[in-house]
Enzyme design. Sequence first.
Site, short mmCIF file in Angstrom:
data_model
loop_
_atom_site.label_atom_id
_atom_site.label_comp_id
_atom_site.label_asym_id
_atom_site.label_seq_id
_atom_site.Cartn_x
_atom_site.Cartn_y
_atom_site.Cartn_z
N ALA A 94 -7.81 -21.00 -34.49
CA ALA A 94 -8.88 -20.53 -35.37
C ALA A 94 -9.71 -19.48 -34.64
CB ALA A 94 -9.76 -21.70 -35.77
N PHE A 96 -9.29 -16.11 -35.32
CA PHE A 96 -8.70 -14.81 -35.67
C PHE A 96 -8.72 -14.64 -37.19
CE2 PHE A 96 -5.15 -12.13 -36.98
CZ PHE A 96 -5.52 -10.95 -36.34
N SER A 118 -13.22 -21.00 -38.33
CA SER A 118 -13.83 -22.16 -38.97
C SER A 118 -14.34 -21.82 -40.37
CB SER A 118 -14.99 -22.70 -38.14
OG SER A 118 -14.51 -23.22 -36.93
N ARG A 144 -19.47 -14.22 -30.87
CA ARG A 144 -20.56 -15.12 -31.23
C ARG A 144 -20.80 -15.02 -32.73
NH1 ARG A 144 -24.10 -12.59 -26.33
NH2 ARG A 144 -23.00 -13.60 -24.60
N GLY A 146 -20.77 -17.24 -35.04
CA GLY A 146 -21.68 -18.24 -35.60
C GLY A 146 -21.27 -18.77 -36.96
N ASN A 175 -9.58 -25.42 -39.69
CA ASN A 175 -10.69 -25.67 -38.78
C ASN A 175 -11.98 -25.72 -39.60
OD1 ASN A 175 -12.90 -25.02 -36.84
ND2 ASN A 175 -11.20 -24.92 -35.39
N ASN A 206 -14.91 -28.71 -35.93
CA ASN A 206 -15.58 -27.83 -34.98
C ASN A 206 -17.08 -28.14 -34.96
OD1 ASN A 206 -16.54 -25.76 -33.37
ND2 ASN A 206 -15.18 -24.22 -34.27
N SER A 208 -19.04 -27.08 -32.28
CA SER A 208 -19.58 -26.37 -31.12
C SER A 208 -20.26 -25.06 -31.41
CB SER A 208 -18.45 -26.11 -30.11
OG SER A 208 -17.50 -25.23 -30.68
N SER A 209 -20.06 -24.48 -32.58
CA SER A 209 -20.46 -23.09 -32.74
C SER A 209 -21.43 -22.80 -33.87
CB SER A 209 -19.21 -22.21 -32.96
OG SER A 209 -18.31 -22.35 -31.90
#
Length: 212
Positions: A94, A96, A118, A144, A146, A175, A206, A208-209
């Site tokens: 995930a 791209f 994601s 980044r 987000g 994702n 996911n 984390s982001s």
Amino acid sequence: MSKVQNLKKIKSLCLLTLGGTVAYQFIYYKKDFPGYYENILQPLSQHVNPEWAHKLGVTALKYGIFPPESFKDPSVLKTKFLNNELSNPIGIAAGFDKHGDAISGLRRIGFSIVEIGSITPEPQPGNPKPRVFRLPEDNAVINRYGFNSEGYENVLKKIKHIDKVTLDRGILGINLGRNKDSQDAVHDYTLGIKTFNEIADYFVINISSFTK
């Protein structure tokens, strides 16, 4: 010779030069795409805003501008994963293809496993720009984004329009992310699993982001 005639000759010369350049590029592209990519496309992409370069790559795959892989995977690469017989164990993670635009194109150039996202429940823009940065000395990129996303339903519509044979040719991972303003992350992820359950071969949660 009049000034008008000179201008016409210059115009004809420019058109001839342009036509020759385009023809050469087309022949090079068709005859040796790997070489064309390495010597022309990849260097040119370094002079484009990195986020735009990313979008151009996804768009090229979406519309079949990149030719399909003609190399036949050797039998030694055959593998079984999640009860699927794959011609090779190579996948793209995930990040791209964030919105499910290039699944068919990624299949055509040889990826057996495609993970998109994601994806968040509702559309959201992600972090403010600039948010993608090149590290030339490391041959790397930092993003980044987000969790910029078109939302579950919009991505699902795209996947439903993909030919089933294409989807069955490999493994599709989804994702899942949460929305920035979500008050219930568990609900967001659960909704994602319900939304894509009949299409996804596996899910990635996911955590984390997401933006703060």
